[in-house]
Structure formats: C-alpha cells, structure tokens
Design a protein around this motif. Structure first.
Motif, PDB file in Angstrom:
ATOM      1  N   PHE A 177      -5.219   8.810   6.842  1.00  0.00           N
ATOM      2  CA  PHE A 177      -6.621   9.144   6.792  1.00  0.00           C
ATOM      3  C   PHE A 177      -7.138  10.153   5.861  1.00  0.00           C
ATOM      4  O   PHE A 177      -6.628  10.882   6.497  1.00  0.00           O
ATOM      5  CB  PHE A 177      -7.341   8.821   7.907  1.00  0.00           C
ATOM      6  CG  PHE A 177      -7.957   7.102   8.653  1.00  0.00           C
ATOM      7  CD1 PHE A 177      -8.492   6.090   8.375  1.00  0.00           C
ATOM      8  CD2 PHE A 177      -7.129   7.036   9.828  1.00  0.00           C
ATOM      9  CE1 PHE A 177      -8.870   5.044   8.638  1.00  0.00           C
ATOM     10  CE2 PHE A 177      -7.130   5.351   9.693  1.00  0.00           C
ATOM     11  CZ  PHE A 177      -7.907   4.795   9.299  1.00  0.00           C
ATOM     12  N   PRO A 178      -8.301  10.201   5.570  1.00  0.00           N
ATOM     13  CA  PRO A 178      -8.397  11.767   4.725  1.00  0.00           C
ATOM     14  C   PRO A 178      -8.970  12.340   5.670  1.00  0.00           C
ATOM     15  O   PRO A 178     -10.293  12.898   5.583  1.00  0.00           O
ATOM     16  CB  PRO A 178      -9.044  10.873   3.679  1.00  0.00           C
ATOM     17  CG  PRO A 178      -9.848   9.967   3.716  1.00  0.00           C
ATOM     18  CD  PRO A 178      -8.624   8.941   4.858  1.00  0.00           C
ATOM     19  N   LEU A 179      -7.973  12.570   6.625  1.00  0.00           N
ATOM     20  CA  LEU A 179      -8.664  13.643   7.356  1.00  0.00           C
ATOM     21  C   LEU A 179      -8.362  15.137   6.767  1.00  0.00           C
ATOM     22  O   LEU A 179      -7.363  15.492   6.551  1.00  0.00           O
ATOM     23  CB  LEU A 179      -8.268  14.087   8.855  1.00  0.00           C
ATOM     24  CG  LEU A 179      -8.717  12.696   9.221  1.00  0.00           C
ATOM     25  CD1 LEU A 179      -7.453  12.762  10.472  1.00  0.00           C
ATOM     26  CD2 LEU A 179      -9.646  12.639   9.694  1.00  0.00           C
ATOM     27  N   LYS A 180      -9.452  16.643   6.550  1.00  0.00           N
ATOM     28  CA  LYS A 180      -9.462  17.466   6.353  1.00  0.00           C
ATOM     29  C   LYS A 180      -9.069  18.247   7.209  1.00  0.00           C
ATOM     30  O   LYS A 180      -8.813  19.542   7.136  1.00  0.00           O
ATOM     31  CB  LYS A 180     -10.541  17.993   5.403  1.00  0.00           C
ATOM     32  CG  LYS A 180     -10.037  17.079   4.029  1.00  0.00           C
ATOM     33  CD  LYS A 180     -11.101  17.622   2.735  1.00  0.00           C
ATOM     34  CE  LYS A 180     -11.243  17.129   1.845  1.00  0.00           C
ATOM     35  NZ  LYS A 180     -10.286  16.232   1.653  1.00  0.00           N
ATOM     36  N   THR A 181      -9.841  18.515   8.588  1.00  0.00           N
ATOM     37  CA  THR A 181      -9.711  19.418   9.804  1.00  0.00           C
ATOM     38  C   THR A 181      -9.991  18.103  10.730  1.00  0.00           C
ATOM     39  O   THR A 181      -9.611  16.531  11.091  1.00  0.00           O
ATOM     40  CB  THR A 181     -11.742  19.459   9.835  1.00  0.00           C
ATOM     41  OG1 THR A 181     -12.610  18.448  10.290  1.00  0.00           O
ATOM     42  CG2 THR A 181     -11.779  20.998   8.801  1.00  0.00           C
ATOM     43  N   PHE A 182      -9.035  18.877  11.941  1.00  0.00           N
ATOM     44  CA  PHE A 182      -8.683  17.916  12.944  1.00  0.00           C
ATOM     45  C   PHE A 182     -10.311  18.375  13.872  1.00  0.00           C
ATOM     46  O   PHE A 182     -11.145  18.634  14.622  1.00  0.00           O
ATOM     47  CB  PHE A 182      -7.860  19.028  13.803  1.00  0.00           C
ATOM     48  CG  PHE A 182      -6.944  18.442  14.648  1.00  0.00           C
ATOM     49  CD1 PHE A 182      -6.436  17.735  14.533  1.00  0.00           C
ATOM     50  CD2 PHE A 182      -7.882  17.922  16.412  1.00  0.00           C
ATOM     51  CE1 PHE A 182      -5.141  17.083  16.174  1.00  0.00           C
ATOM     52  CE2 PHE A 182      -6.932  17.200  17.420  1.00  0.00           C
ATOM     53  CZ  PHE A 182      -5.866  16.896  17.376  1.00  0.00           C
ATOM     54  N   PRO A 183      -9.763  16.529  13.757  1.00  0.00           N
ATOM     55  CA  PRO A 183     -11.956  16.119  15.449  1.00  0.00           C
ATOM     56  C   PRO A 183     -11.464  16.651  16.252  1.00  0.00           C
ATOM     57  O   PRO A 183     -11.021  16.854  17.328  1.00  0.00           O
ATOM     58  CB  PRO A 183     -11.319  14.205  15.166  1.00  0.00           C
ATOM     59  CG  PRO A 183     -10.174  14.119  14.198  1.00  0.00           C
ATOM     60  CD  PRO A 183      -9.725  15.121  14.021  1.00  0.00           C
ATOM     61  N   GLU A 184     -12.800  17.862  16.351  1.00  0.00           N
ATOM     62  CA  GLU A 184     -13.020  18.767  18.150  1.00  0.00           C
ATOM     63  C   GLU A 184     -13.222  17.211  19.162  1.00  0.00           C
ATOM     64  O   GLU A 184     -12.903  17.849  19.700  1.00  0.00           O
ATOM     65  CB  GLU A 184     -14.265  19.701  17.665  1.00  0.00           C
ATOM     66  CG  GLU A 184     -13.386  20.473  16.845  1.00  0.00           C
ATOM     67  CD  GLU A 184     -13.301  21.201  17.915  1.00  0.00           C
ATOM     68  OE1 GLU A 184     -12.591  21.352  18.636  1.00  0.00           O
ATOM     69  OE2 GLU A 184     -12.021  22.329  16.927  1.00  0.00           O
TER      70      GLU A 184
ATOM     71  N   GLY B 176      -0.289  11.871   8.127  1.00  0.00           N
ATOM     72  CA  GLY B 176      -0.465  11.436   6.488  1.00  0.00           C
ATOM     73  C   GLY B 176      -2.127  11.878   6.299  1.00  0.00           C
ATOM     74  O   GLY B 176      -2.871  10.699   5.987  1.00  0.00           O
ATOM     75  N   ASN B 177      -2.161  13.064   6.458  1.00  0.00           N
ATOM     76  CA  ASN B 177      -3.693  13.702   5.876  1.00  0.00           C
ATOM     77  C   ASN B 177      -3.709  14.905   5.815  1.00  0.00           C
ATOM     78  O   ASN B 177      -1.977  15.447   5.030  1.00  0.00           O
ATOM     79  CB  ASN B 177      -3.963  13.642   7.810  1.00  0.00           C
ATOM     80  CG  ASN B 177      -3.879  14.045   8.888  1.00  0.00           C
ATOM     81  OD1 ASN B 177      -3.521  15.955   8.008  1.00  0.00           O
ATOM     82  ND2 ASN B 177      -3.292  13.581   9.676  1.00  0.00           N
ATOM     83  N   ASP B 178      -4.654  15.896   5.290  1.00  0.00           N
ATOM     84  CA  ASP B 178      -4.788  16.840   4.753  1.00  0.00           C
ATOM     85  C   ASP B 178      -5.373  18.222   5.680  1.00  0.00           C
ATOM     86  O   ASP B 178      -5.301  19.076   5.533  1.00  0.00           O
ATOM     87  CB  ASP B 178      -6.434  17.222   4.573  1.00  0.00           C
ATOM     88  CG  ASP B 178      -5.285  15.733   2.765  1.00  0.00           C
ATOM     89  OD1 ASP B 178      -4.418  16.286   2.331  1.00  0.00           O
ATOM     90  OD2 ASP B 178      -6.559  15.002   2.103  1.00  0.00           O
ATOM     91  N   ILE B 179      -4.680  17.943   7.464  1.00  0.00           N
ATOM     92  CA  ILE B 179      -4.843  18.929   8.187  1.00  0.00           C
ATOM     93  C   ILE B 179      -3.984  20.099   7.983  1.00  0.00           C
ATOM     94  O   ILE B 179      -2.959  20.114   8.231  1.00  0.00           O
ATOM     95  CB  ILE B 179      -4.864  18.231   9.825  1.00  0.00           C
ATOM     96  CG1 ILE B 179      -5.363  17.598   9.592  1.00  0.00           C
ATOM     97  CG2 ILE B 179      -5.220  19.150  10.986  1.00  0.00           C
ATOM     98  CD1 ILE B 179      -5.384  16.639  11.329  1.00  0.00           C
ATOM     99  N   GLU B 180      -4.513  21.151   8.226  1.00  0.00           N
ATOM    100  CA  GLU B 180      -3.966  22.181   8.294  1.00  0.00           C
ATOM    101  C   GLU B 180      -3.646  23.036  10.001  1.00  0.00           C
ATOM    102  O   GLU B 180      -2.624  23.920   9.503  1.00  0.00           O
ATOM    103  CB  GLU B 180      -4.277  23.844   7.187  1.00  0.00           C
ATOM    104  CG  GLU B 180      -4.033  23.388   5.631  1.00  0.00           C
ATOM    105  CD  GLU B 180      -4.841  23.095   4.544  1.00  0.00           C
ATOM    106  OE1 GLU B 180      -5.256  24.857   4.963  1.00  0.00           O
ATOM    107  OE2 GLU B 180      -5.504  23.413   3.556  1.00  0.00           O
ATOM    108  N   THR B 181      -4.372  23.589  10.811  1.00  0.00           N
ATOM    109  CA  THR B 181      -4.589  23.347  11.666  1.00  0.00           C
ATOM    110  C   THR B 181      -5.210  22.979  12.614  1.00  0.00           C
ATOM    111  O   THR B 181      -5.811  21.979  12.505  1.00  0.00           O
ATOM    112  CB  THR B 181      -5.377  24.604  11.700  1.00  0.00           C
ATOM    113  OG1 THR B 181      -6.879  24.380  11.614  1.00  0.00           O
ATOM    114  CG2 THR B 181      -5.074  25.737  10.962  1.00  0.00           C
ATOM    115  N   ILE B 182      -4.666  22.825  14.067  1.00  0.00           N
ATOM    116  CA  ILE B 182      -5.068  22.097  14.807  1.00  0.00           C
ATOM    117  C   ILE B 182      -5.930  23.464  16.270  1.00  0.00           C
ATOM    118  O   ILE B 182      -5.205  23.720  15.639  1.00  0.00           O
ATOM    119  CB  ILE B 182      -3.607  22.036  15.870  1.00  0.00           C
ATOM    120  CG1 ILE B 182      -2.588  21.108  15.165  1.00  0.00           C
ATOM    121  CG2 ILE B 182      -3.717  20.884  17.258  1.00  0.00           C
ATOM    122  CD1 ILE B 182      -1.702  20.871  15.844  1.00  0.00           C
ATOM    123  N   PRO B 183      -6.737  22.608  16.273  1.00  0.00           N
ATOM    124  CA  PRO B 183      -7.991  23.487  17.613  1.00  0.00           C
ATOM    125  C   PRO B 183      -7.419  24.345  19.039  1.00  0.00           C
ATOM    126  O   PRO B 183      -6.072  23.037  19.172  1.00  0.00           O
ATOM    127  CB  PRO B 183      -8.919  22.539  17.259  1.00  0.00           C
ATOM    128  CG  PRO B 183      -8.333  21.476  17.854  1.00  0.00           C
ATOM    129  CD  PRO B 183      -7.658  21.473  16.521  1.00  0.00           C
TER     130      PRO B 183
END
Length: 186
Positions: free
Chosen positions: A73-80, A95-102
C-alpha cells in the motif's frame, strides 16, 4: 469486503487481495467489524495512482485484532492508530514508503512479531528495546544502517536484515556477537 459487511459481527478474519480503492472514507465499515481478529490486505498495483491513500483510523478501535498485514500500500507514514491495537501480536507492513516507526510502537505490549519490510525504513524507534514480548523482527529490504545492540530487545529469537544490506558488515557481526541467543539473518 461487501460480503463481510453483511454480517460484520460474525467476521473474525478479513482478507482483502488485490484491493484497489482508497480506504480513508471506509471508517464506518471497519468500525462494524467489532470481533475482527485478523486483517490481511494486499493492494492491487493500480492503487499507487492514488496520491491521498489512507487507512481509516477507525481500524485502531478494533480491540480484538491480533494480526494485521498491509502489503504493497502507498503509505508514506506509519499509521499512528496502530499503537491503539493493544491485543496485536503480529504486525507486517511491507512494500511501502515508510522511513520511520514512531516511538508509540512500544505501546503494543503483546506484540510478538514485527515486520516492516521492503521500504526505505532508515531508523527504528529508541523504544523498540522496551518491547518485552517481541520475539521476531523483520527489517528485510530496508535502509537501516544503525545496528547498535542497545536498540533491540535482548530476548529476541530472530532478526532478519536480508535484502539491501546497506549497513556496515562489521556492525552486523558485532550485533551477532552481542546477541548470541538471537538468530540474525543474513
């Protein structure tokens, strides 16, 4: 999802394959799956044409969810809202664009498996080492370079760094030495 929505209280497992629509306005639908324990979703490649894709935050209210998998899925941020899933034991976001995990990931006290893979993840949260039930970590095909032993819970059974491997090989060997009871791949 249409079929499962007909009797949502009886739905414990929802698997959506080749999903090609934005879910951001589907919160009310997801809210009705009050007994859902497993949510597995894989997108159709056409979903990447959606610039404003979002998962509905209402998924975070599904208190019985134990397993969540979001693939491609085209996620740019980790869902809070994921940190609200207190029963969650298995989480895979691949398979996404996430760079960090909160840092809030550590609120998932029952989490045993965390796999954030095939994405530009370059940093893991400092709170990860506080996750006492975590047993399996998957960081395959990421851009992690910091493999400091103090970042990881010392009781892990397995960590997988297979794939891109842009970390320093000496750092990987040092991590293996410091965590001898943990299987570390590659």
């Amino acid at each position: 999802m249409t079929e499962a929505s007909k009797n949502p209280q009886n739905c414990k497992k929802l698997i959506l394959i080749s999903y090609d629509q934005n879910l951001k306005n589907q919160g009310e639908v997801f809210s009705s799956f009050v007994n859902l324990e497993v949510l597995e979703m894989q997108s159709d490649p056409s979903i990447y044409r959606l610039d404003d894709f979002e998962f509905p935050a209402e998924i975070g209210n599904l208190k019985k969810l134990k397993k969540v998998s979001f693939l491609n899925f085209p996620l740019k941020t980790f869902p809070e809202w994921i940190s609200q899933l207190k029963s969650l034991q298995h989480l895979m976001v691949r398979g996404n664009d996430i760079e960090t995990i909160p840092d809030s990931i550590s609120q998932l006290e029952k989490l045993k498996t965390l796999r954030i893979e095939n994405c530009p993840l370059s940093k893991i949260p400092k709170t990860l080492n506080q996750m006492q039930n975590l047993q399996i970590l998957g960081f395959s095909d990421t851009k992690l370079t910091d493999l400091s032993p103090n970042l990881f819970p010392n009781h892990l059974k397995e960590i997988n760094f297979s794939g891109t491997g842009i970390y320093n090989k000496e750092d990987l060997e040092y991590l293996k030495m410091k965590m001898p009871k943990t299987k570390i791949y590659p």
